[in-house]
Design a protein around this motif. Sequence first.
Motif, PDB file in Angstrom:
ATOM      1  N   ILE A  10       0.841  -1.208   0.000  1.00 38.34           N
ATOM      2  CA  ILE A  10       0.000   0.000   0.000  1.00 38.34           C
ATOM      3  C   ILE A  10       0.878   1.260   0.000  1.00 38.34           C
ATOM      4  N   LEU A  11       1.950   1.242   0.782  1.00 38.53           N
ATOM      5  CA  LEU A  11       2.857   2.382   0.815  1.00 38.53           C
ATOM      6  C   LEU A  11       3.600   2.544  -0.511  1.00 38.53           C
ATOM      7  N   LEU A  12       3.889   1.439  -1.185  1.00 40.75           N
ATOM      8  CA  LEU A  12       4.508   1.520  -2.511  1.00 40.75           C
ATOM      9  C   LEU A  12       3.522   2.072  -3.538  1.00 40.75           C
ATOM     10  N   ILE A  13       2.249   1.765  -3.373  1.00 43.51           N
ATOM     11  CA  ILE A  13       1.223   2.344  -4.251  1.00 43.51           C
ATOM     12  C   ILE A  13       1.198   3.861  -4.102  1.00 43.51           C
ATOM     13  N   LEU A  14       1.240   4.324  -2.848  1.00 43.01           N
ATOM     14  CA  LEU A  14       1.291   5.771  -2.594  1.00 43.01           C
ATOM     15  C   LEU A  14       2.543   6.373  -3.223  1.00 43.01           C
ATOM     16  N   THR A  15       3.669   5.685  -3.110  1.00 45.14           N
ATOM     17  CA  THR A  15       4.920   6.162  -3.700  1.00 45.14           C
ATOM     18  C   THR A  15       4.804   6.273  -5.213  1.00 45.14           C
ATOM     19  N   ALA A  16       4.201   5.270  -5.854  1.00 46.85           N
ATOM     20  CA  ALA A  16       4.047   5.284  -7.307  1.00 46.85           C
ATOM     21  C   ALA A  16       3.185   6.461  -7.759  1.00 46.85           C
ATOM     22  N   ILE A  17       2.128   6.742  -7.007  1.00 46.05           N
ATOM     23  CA  ILE A  17       1.248   7.862  -7.350  1.00 46.05           C
ATOM     24  C   ILE A  17       2.006   9.184  -7.235  1.00 46.05           C
ATOM     25  N   ILE A  18       2.792   9.318  -6.170  1.00 52.97           N
ATOM     26  CA  ILE A  18       3.585  10.536  -5.977  1.00 52.97           C
ATOM     27  C   ILE A  18       4.610  10.692  -7.098  1.00 52.97           C
ATOM     28  N   THR A 234       8.245  -8.299  -2.791  1.00 46.90           N
ATOM     29  CA  THR A 234       9.110  -8.803  -3.859  1.00 46.90           C
ATOM     30  C   THR A 234       9.348  -7.726  -4.910  1.00 46.90           C
ATOM     31  N   PRO A 235      10.503  -7.761  -5.602  1.00 46.49           N
ATOM     32  CA  PRO A 235      10.753  -6.784  -6.660  1.00 46.49           C
ATOM     33  C   PRO A 235       9.776  -6.903  -7.823  1.00 46.49           C
ATOM     34  N   VAL A 236       9.289  -8.115  -8.092  1.00 44.12           N
ATOM     35  CA  VAL A 236       8.330  -8.290  -9.185  1.00 44.12           C
ATOM     36  C   VAL A 236       7.026  -7.575  -8.864  1.00 44.12           C
ATOM     37  N   LYS A 237       6.544  -7.750  -7.630  1.00 43.86           N
ATOM     38  CA  LYS A 237       5.303  -7.080  -7.247  1.00 43.86           C
ATOM     39  C   LYS A 237       5.505  -5.569  -7.174  1.00 43.86           C
ATOM     40  N   ALA A 238       6.678  -5.135  -6.698  1.00 43.99           N
ATOM     41  CA  ALA A 238       6.959  -3.703  -6.634  1.00 43.99           C
ATOM     42  C   ALA A 238       6.945  -3.086  -8.030  1.00 43.99           C
ATOM     43  N   ALA A 239       7.561  -3.770  -9.005  1.00 41.86           N
ATOM     44  CA  ALA A 239       7.569  -3.269 -10.383  1.00 41.86           C
ATOM     45  C   ALA A 239       6.147  -3.168 -10.921  1.00 41.86           C
ATOM     46  N   LEU A 240       5.318  -4.145 -10.569  1.00 37.74           N
ATOM     47  CA  LEU A 240       3.917  -4.118 -10.997  1.00 37.74           C
ATOM     48  C   LEU A 240       3.191  -2.930 -10.378  1.00 37.74           C
ATOM     49  N   ILE A 241       3.425  -2.695  -9.098  1.00 38.56           N
ATOM     50  CA  ILE A 241       2.809  -1.557  -8.415  1.00 38.56           C
ATOM     51  C   ILE A 241       3.260  -0.241  -9.047  1.00 38.56           C
ATOM     52  N   PHE A 242       4.522  -0.174  -9.446  1.00 34.96           N
ATOM     53  CA  PHE A 242       5.046   1.063 -10.019  1.00 34.96           C
ATOM     54  C   PHE A 242       4.464   1.374 -11.404  1.00 34.96           C
ATOM     55  N   THR A 243       3.716   0.417 -11.992  1.00 31.15           N
ATOM     56  CA  THR A 243       3.017   0.747 -13.242  1.00 31.15           C
ATOM     57  C   THR A 243       1.888   1.746 -12.991  1.00 31.15           C
ATOM     58  N   LEU A 244       1.562   1.973 -11.718  1.00 31.36           N
ATOM     59  CA  LEU A 244       0.590   3.029 -11.399  1.00 31.36           C
ATOM     60  C   LEU A 244       1.178   4.415 -11.643  1.00 31.36           C
ATOM     61  N   GLU A 245       2.500   4.485 -11.750  1.00 28.35           N
ATOM     62  CA  GLU A 245       3.164   5.758 -12.017  1.00 28.35           C
ATOM     63  C   GLU A 245       2.631   6.423 -13.289  1.00 28.35           C
ATOM     64  N   PRO A 246       2.604   5.694 -14.437  1.00 25.71           N
ATOM     65  CA  PRO A 246       2.062   6.317 -15.646  1.00 25.71           C
ATOM     66  C   PRO A 246       0.580   6.633 -15.559  1.00 25.71           C
ATOM     67  N   VAL A 247      -0.158   5.853 -14.766  1.00 25.30           N
ATOM     68  CA  VAL A 247      -1.577   6.169 -14.581  1.00 25.30           C
ATOM     69  C   VAL A 247      -1.718   7.531 -13.916  1.00 25.30           C
ATOM     70  N   SER A 248      -0.949   7.718 -12.843  1.00 24.98           N
ATOM     71  CA  SER A 248      -0.952   9.003 -12.142  1.00 24.98           C
ATOM     72  C   SER A 248      -0.480  10.128 -13.051  1.00 24.98           C
ATOM     73  N   ALA A 249       0.614   9.875 -13.806  1.00 22.64           N
ATOM     74  CA  ALA A 249       1.153  10.894 -14.709  1.00 22.64           C
ATOM     75  C   ALA A 249       0.167  11.230 -15.819  1.00 22.64           C
ATOM     76  N   GLY A 250      -0.484  10.198 -16.343  1.00 22.09           N
ATOM     77  CA  GLY A 250      -1.440  10.420 -17.423  1.00 22.09           C
ATOM     78  C   GLY A 250      -2.643  11.234 -16.985  1.00 22.09           C
ATOM     79  N   ILE A 276      -2.572  -5.408 -10.475  1.00 22.74           N
ATOM     80  CA  ILE A 276      -2.025  -5.265  -9.121  1.00 22.74           C
ATOM     81  C   ILE A 276      -2.882  -6.024  -8.117  1.00 22.74           C
ATOM     82  N   LEU A 277      -4.198  -5.944  -8.270  1.00 22.70           N
ATOM     83  CA  LEU A 277      -5.107  -6.652  -7.364  1.00 22.70           C
ATOM     84  C   LEU A 277      -4.924  -8.166  -7.479  1.00 22.70           C
ATOM     85  N   ILE A 278      -4.763  -8.665  -8.712  1.00 25.71           N
ATOM     86  CA  ILE A 278      -4.563 -10.108  -8.915  1.00 25.71           C
ATOM     87  C   ILE A 278      -3.280 -10.566  -8.231  1.00 25.71           C
ATOM     88  N   SER A 279      -2.207  -9.795  -8.400  1.00 24.43           N
ATOM     89  CA  SER A 279      -0.937 -10.141  -7.771  1.00 24.43           C
ATOM     90  C   SER A 279      -1.052 -10.122  -6.250  1.00 24.43           C
TER      91      SER A 279
END
Length: 289
Positions: A10-18, A234-250, A276-279
Amino acid sequence: MKITELRADILLILTAIIWGATFLPMATATVTNGVFVLLFWRFLITFFIMVLIAYKFSSKLDFKAIKYGLILGIFLFVGFSSQTFAFKFAQTANVAFISGLNVAIVPFVVYAFFKEKISIYAYIGVALGCVGLYFLSDPSAGFTKGEALSVVCAFAWAFHIVFTSHFARKCELFTLLATQFIVIVALSAIFANVFDGGINPTLDYNFYKAMVISVIFASIFGFIMMGTMLRLTTPVKAALIFTLEPVSAGILGYFIGGETFGMMQIIGAVIIISAILISEIGTIKSKQA
């Protein structure tokens, strides 16, 4: 309070949005300032703040953290410089979306270097994340220099995520972060003198806005969260969470920057969130089994 893997995610999700929210201010700042000038000042300020934090919370100098920080700093510099340069040649959203393809690269890096097994839920999430990124991108724009630089960025981010997860478990975090920041400062100073004519910035409103947002929120908060939470997920899940970055940017690019964000991109954003929810659900189910 003990931080569980779910809270870490959840905190990584917040980070990705920021992080996504910093794309537009940085892109705007490149109009009047060179890429390496921006990186130099952003990470110089960040470095001094992180040194103060390290001095406050670290009991002794961790030489292992310095060694690891030098490696991570190179990955980070390649990622930031290629991404920030890409802003000059492509839309903010497109740069963010293609950079987000690191989600497809991370599992291969994890397996190649650490032989870690990846769960089926993670693979499903990564596949859906790539599909979502495709919908978010704009294929009609063609493959320009900006898109090519974004691909370089994706590889750099993938290596940085995987090795941060590995190194952060083995050393003192704040020294690790401070070291990688000073690497960016040094390399940015060299490249700024070659390509931008020096490190002197154009002190306009866009520069100050980019510095405040990128230093306080993206660099200090964001990288502390990343380094801390990658110890717990895990780094795999973190990378998946960080795909929220472009959503926020877009979304910000659409509402504030006047960039296009159509139905296909909305579908892509929904697919990424579903991935992200599936993972996450897969992680919970595997622990219950």
